[in-house]
Enzyme design. Structure first.
Site, short mmCIF file in Angstrom:
data_model
loop_
_atom_site.label_atom_id
_atom_site.label_comp_id
_atom_site.label_asym_id
_atom_site.label_seq_id
_atom_site.Cartn_x
_atom_site.Cartn_y
_atom_site.Cartn_z
N GLU A 273 2.27 -19.19 15.34
CA GLU A 273 2.81 -20.55 15.93
C GLU A 273 2.85 -20.26 17.57
O GLU A 273 2.83 -19.57 17.97
CB GLU A 273 4.35 -20.68 15.41
CG GLU A 273 4.61 -20.56 14.01
CD GLU A 273 5.93 -20.52 13.71
OE1 GLU A 273 6.29 -20.91 12.72
OE2 GLU A 273 6.88 -19.74 14.39
N HIS B 234 6.92 -13.64 11.22
CA HIS B 234 5.80 -13.96 10.08
C HIS B 234 5.08 -12.87 10.15
O HIS B 234 4.48 -12.30 11.07
CB HIS B 234 5.16 -15.36 10.46
CG HIS B 234 6.04 -16.43 10.77
ND1 HIS B 234 6.92 -16.97 9.78
CD2 HIS B 234 6.25 -17.15 12.04
CE1 HIS B 234 7.72 -17.94 10.40
NE2 HIS B 234 7.34 -17.95 11.63
N GLN C 174 13.54 -14.96 12.83
CA GLN C 174 12.51 -14.80 11.80
C GLN C 174 11.25 -13.96 12.51
O GLN C 174 11.04 -14.07 13.58
CB GLN C 174 12.21 -16.25 11.19
CG GLN C 174 11.56 -17.24 12.03
CD GLN C 174 11.52 -18.38 11.44
OE1 GLN C 174 10.40 -19.13 11.22
NE2 GLN C 174 12.74 -19.03 11.05
N ARG D 172 13.22 -13.51 7.37
CA ARG D 172 14.34 -13.71 8.18
C ARG D 172 15.08 -12.49 8.51
O ARG D 172 15.24 -11.51 8.00
CB ARG D 172 15.11 -14.85 7.48
CG ARG D 172 14.48 -16.15 7.11
CD ARG D 172 15.18 -17.14 6.49
NE ARG D 172 14.66 -18.39 6.35
CZ ARG D 172 13.68 -18.66 5.23
NH1 ARG D 172 13.44 -17.50 4.25
NH2 ARG D 172 12.96 -19.63 5.21
N HIS E 23 11.61 -13.93 16.39
CA HIS E 23 12.04 -15.27 17.26
C HIS E 23 12.87 -16.22 16.68
O HIS E 23 13.07 -16.11 15.67
CB HIS E 23 10.63 -16.12 17.72
CG HIS E 23 9.83 -16.49 16.43
ND1 HIS E 23 8.89 -15.73 15.78
CD2 HIS E 23 9.97 -17.97 15.80
CE1 HIS E 23 8.94 -16.43 14.74
NE2 HIS E 23 9.15 -17.54 14.45
#
Length: 423
Positions: A137, A112, A110, A295, A276
């Protein structure tokens, strides 16, 4: 007596199917250590521990002097606890979600979106993109932790194109040849060629992907049975991914993305638009408060291929370059600081030897959440002297500008992680 601004929390556990089972899970072990009444079901997965104010896992307050039941309710009525800059910058909300993850089977590949794209996607398709925020993240390994992160150096991808004909077939000869030719060119040409190759893979017909994957699985299985080592093309990992996600296009992503195995204490930072996937292991994770995920594979869920191929960062880097290194504190010899290039969160790791009898958690102009991974202490603050016993798995909310004294109750090393927002 002053109202308490430091208090223990009971945090939500998420039992997603990819989590480690029962007491094999660090999430379950932390839960069992911190709560003597916790019943760990050995046949159920314990995937994530959520420490924060997210609506799907708002932490409960374990202090009967406080009338509010949850952390989000308390923060709403005690805005100064966030810290002056944090309160103003993030509209009176805790800007991060702190987690522990225990991964048994891979999570989806996925990426972001950045804030600009998140706002656009949320307007266009709120059913897939539920908010307008970015979601950087960071993962810090608690046990050996395996993941995919960012595009490999082009030289490595070209080597896989030579060694894995099924991979080259899906990319197509023209795109593969062009990638080889641009290896020595400028970064823009490399990124454009890499995007073309990845897009060819992602836009392949499902039937063709399944055919090529079956051919590759058969070839690796036969070679392995004959005693040949297939690790130069990640044979064991490919077979494992195919067993878990048969026919999934994400199985081929291992030839595009860096494979990292983090040792405990090592970290990776996942900025916007970086592809990642977490594959296996236990980690501490912190992120901005968002549920936006685009995704790319290893998933039965919706894959937005056009958005994915357009948004990704096609800057190759080595697996070594994907490691995020902490800095040692100048003020505290036991403190390491993981401070990513985003305003939403910072993680602090504290390792105190058992020979120390007392340790002071320094005050910050930010609300913070502290997790005890190892050790047993009695916590107290200058404003409220009521002691708070904390042991492995214990979670403590610390309001802005509050210091906490930790008295070690046994001569064992402490390992503490603390999430905060350093503006």
């Amino acid at each position: 007596m002053a109202a308490p601004r430091v208090f223990p929390l009971s945090c939500a556990v998420q039992q997603y199917a990819w989590g480690k089972m029962g007491s094999n899970s660090e999430v379950a072990r932390l839960l069992a250590s911190s709560d003597p009444l916790a019943q760990i079901a050995e046949d159920k997965p314990y995937a994530e521990l959520w420490m924060g104010t997210h609506p799907r896992g708002d932490a409960k307050i374990l202090d009967n002097r406080i009338s509010q039941k949850t952390l989000s309710q308390w923060i709403a009525e005690n805005q100064d606890s966030l810290g002056s800059k944090v309160k103003d910058t993030f509209n009176g909300n805790l800007p991060f979600l702190f987690k522990v993850l225990s991964v048994e089977t891979p999570l989806s590949i996925q990426a972001h979106p950045n804030k600009e794209l998140a706002e656009k996607l949320h307007l266009q398709a709120p059913q897939h993109y539920p908010d307008a925020n970015h979601k950087p993240e960071m993962a810090i390994a608690l046990t050996p932790f395996q993941g995919l992160c960012g595009f490999r150096p082009v030289e490595e991808i070209v080597t896989f194109l030579k060694k894995v004909p099924e991979f080259q077939f899906l990319i197509g000869d023209e795109a593969a040849t062009h990638l080889k030719q641009t290896m020595s060119h400028d970064s823009q040409a490399v990124a454009s060629s890499l995007q073309s190759c990845f897009s060819h893979l992602m836009k392949s017909e499902k039937k063709v992907v399944v055919e090529q994957l079956n051919l590759l699985v058969k070839r690796i299985s036969q070679q392995a049975a004959a005693g040949n080592n297939m690790e130069d093309i990640f044979g064991e990992l490919l077979l494992q991914l195919h067993q878990q996600y048969p026919g999934d296009i994400g199985c081929f992503a291992i030839y595009f993305l860096n494979l990292l195995t983090l040792k405990p204490g090592e970290a990776m930072f996942l900025e916007a638009n970086v592809p990642h996937a977490y594959l296996k292991g236990d980690c501490v994770e912190c992120m901005a408060c968002s549920d936006n995920t685009v995704r790319a594979g290893l998933t039965p869920k919706f894959i937005d291929v056009p958005t994915l191929c357009e948004m990704l960062s096609y800057t190759p880097s080595s697996s070594k370059d994907r490691l995020f290194l902490p800095t040692r504190s100048q003020e505290d010899p036991y403190l390491s600081i993981y401070d990513p290039p985003v305003p939403d969160f910072t993680i602090m790791k504290t390792e105190v030897p058992g020979s120390v009898t007392e340790y002071k958690v320094l005050a910050l102009d930010s609300a913070s959440i502290l997790l005890m991974v190892q050790g047993t202490v009695i916590a107290s603050t200058p404003t409220t002297q009521t002691p708070i016993p904390l042991q492995r798995g214990g979670v403590l909310f610390i309001g802005a500008n509050e210091s906490v004294s930790l008295k070690l109750t046994e001569p064992k090393d402490l390992l503490i992680f603390r999430a905060c927002c350093l503006l």
